[in-house]
Design a protein around this motif. Structure first.
Motif, PDB file in Angstrom:
ATOM      1  N   LYS A 193      71.990 -17.853  16.211  1.00  0.00           N
ATOM      2  CA  LYS A 193      72.338 -17.189  14.995  1.00  0.00           C
ATOM      3  C   LYS A 193      73.949 -17.779  14.871  1.00  0.00           C
ATOM      4  N   LEU A 194      74.694 -17.203  15.799  1.00  0.00           N
ATOM      5  CA  LEU A 194      76.195 -17.581  15.460  1.00  0.00           C
ATOM      6  C   LEU A 194      76.396 -19.132  15.215  1.00  0.00           C
ATOM      7  N   LEU A 195      75.701 -19.971  15.869  1.00  0.00           N
ATOM      8  CA  LEU A 195      75.856 -21.475  15.781  1.00  0.00           C
ATOM      9  C   LEU A 195      75.587 -21.613  14.375  1.00  0.00           C
ATOM     10  N   SER A 196      74.312 -21.047  13.811  1.00  0.00           N
ATOM     11  CA  SER A 196      73.765 -21.821  12.641  1.00  0.00           C
ATOM     12  C   SER A 196      74.740 -21.327  11.510  1.00  0.00           C
ATOM     13  N   LYS A 197      75.411 -20.103  11.722  1.00  0.00           N
ATOM     14  CA  LYS A 197      76.218 -19.493  10.614  1.00  0.00           C
ATOM     15  C   LYS A 197      77.876 -20.096  11.038  1.00  0.00           C
ATOM     16  N   SER A 198      78.039 -20.832  11.710  1.00  0.00           N
ATOM     17  CA  SER A 198      79.279 -21.275  12.178  1.00  0.00           C
ATOM     18  C   SER A 198      79.554 -22.250  10.821  1.00  0.00           C
ATOM     19  N   PRO A 199      80.972 -22.477  10.296  1.00  0.00           N
ATOM     20  CA  PRO A 199      81.332 -23.272   9.574  1.00  0.00           C
ATOM     21  C   PRO A 199      81.391 -24.797   9.927  1.00  0.00           C
ATOM     22  N   ARG A 200      81.115 -25.831   9.247  1.00  0.00           N
ATOM     23  CA  ARG A 200      81.007 -27.149   9.452  1.00  0.00           C
ATOM     24  C   ARG A 200      82.121 -27.331  10.289  1.00  0.00           C
ATOM     25  N   GLY A 201      83.363 -27.150  10.020  1.00  0.00           N
ATOM     26  CA  GLY A 201      84.826 -27.430  10.556  1.00  0.00           C
ATOM     27  C   GLY A 201      84.888 -26.916  12.071  1.00  0.00           C
ATOM     28  N   SER A 202      84.026 -25.966  12.417  1.00  0.00           N
ATOM     29  CA  SER A 202      84.310 -25.304  13.654  1.00  0.00           C
ATOM     30  C   SER A 202      82.708 -25.548  14.616  1.00  0.00           C
ATOM     31  N   PHE A 203      81.875 -26.085  14.012  1.00  0.00           N
ATOM     32  CA  PHE A 203      80.635 -26.329  14.522  1.00  0.00           C
ATOM     33  C   PHE A 203      80.687 -26.843  15.715  1.00  0.00           C
ATOM     34  N   ASP A 204      81.182 -28.311  15.810  1.00  0.00           N
ATOM     35  CA  ASP A 204      81.125 -29.220  16.937  1.00  0.00           C
ATOM     36  C   ASP A 204      81.741 -28.279  18.099  1.00  0.00           C
ATOM     37  N   ASN A 205      82.949 -27.664  18.092  1.00  0.00           N
ATOM     38  CA  ASN A 205      83.426 -27.090  19.155  1.00  0.00           C
ATOM     39  C   ASN A 205      82.568 -25.896  19.636  1.00  0.00           C
ATOM     40  N   LEU A 206      82.026 -25.227  18.800  1.00  0.00           N
ATOM     41  CA  LEU A 206      81.249 -24.119  19.281  1.00  0.00           C
ATOM     42  C   LEU A 206      79.809 -24.347  19.952  1.00  0.00           C
ATOM     43  N   TYR A 207      79.236 -25.620  19.580  1.00  0.00           N
ATOM     44  CA  TYR A 207      78.272 -26.303  19.830  1.00  0.00           C
ATOM     45  C   TYR A 207      78.410 -26.712  21.318  1.00  0.00           C
TER      46      TYR A 207
END
Length: 184
Positions: free
Chosen positions: A113-127
């Motif tokens: 859920k956190l990953l799906s709501k992550s803004p595109r700009g921070s998605f890569d690093n969170l993933y």
């Protein structure tokens, strides 16, 4: 061992997610989980694979960097192969283990859920950070069962899965900015 387990073992042993040429194997800062029952191993391993497949599907769609998308595709393929090998090992002449759910655990669902709501700009690093965390959890479960598991079929699945998780940790760590490597 049936033909599906043999094929999965061969795939994971030779293909998996390739670490960059010359890269060292990941240093795992987690310990193997000892004394797991067969059903507990199956459920824990399945939970990791289900999370990884769902997160990788998100990453293929949402990641901005091509190398992260390529990594996610490799993770999906490896998790799918591991999961199929795990499911193939549930039934043999000595016992049958209940098929695990295809729904992620509450903890993994919250991460998705956190990953799906992550803004595109921070998605890569969170993933990538989540991927390292989950791959380490998968390694811990698999390595523990590979070391002291009592079911030969499940032990083979665990033995072939552990190096796959090590490769995922190595590759994801190499894709993270240096400042984030210790943060996962």
């Amino acid at each position: 061992m049936n033909k599906y387990l043999c094929a999965a073992a061969l795939f994971l042993g030779t293909a998996g997610i390739a670490a960059q040429a010359g890269a060292q194997t990941a240093t795992m800062d987690v310990s193997p989980i000892p004394s797991q029952s067969g059903p507990n191993f199956v459920n824990a391993a399945s939970d990791v694979d289900v999370y990884q497949m769902k997160a990788a599907q998100l990453a293929v769609y949402k990641a901005q960097r091509d190398d992260v998308k390529a990594y996610a595709k490799g993770v999906f393929d490896a998790a799918d192969t591991r999961h199929k090998a795990l499911l193939a090992s549930l039934h043999n002449d000595q016992r049958t283990i209940k098929t695990p759910t295809t729904m992620p655990s509450a903890d993994r669902a919250a991460m998705l859920k956190l990953l799906s709501k992550s803004p595109r700009g921070s998605f890569d690093n969170l993933y990538l950070q989540q991927s390292v965390k989950i791959a380490k959890a998968g390694w811990s479960v698999s390595k523990g069962y590979a070391l002291d598991g009592t079911d030969d079929s499940l032990k083979q699945v665990a033995t072939t899965a552990a190096p796959s998780f090590e490769q995922e940790v190595t590759q994801a760590t190499s894709l993270l900015p240096a400042a984030l490597v210790g943060a996962q």
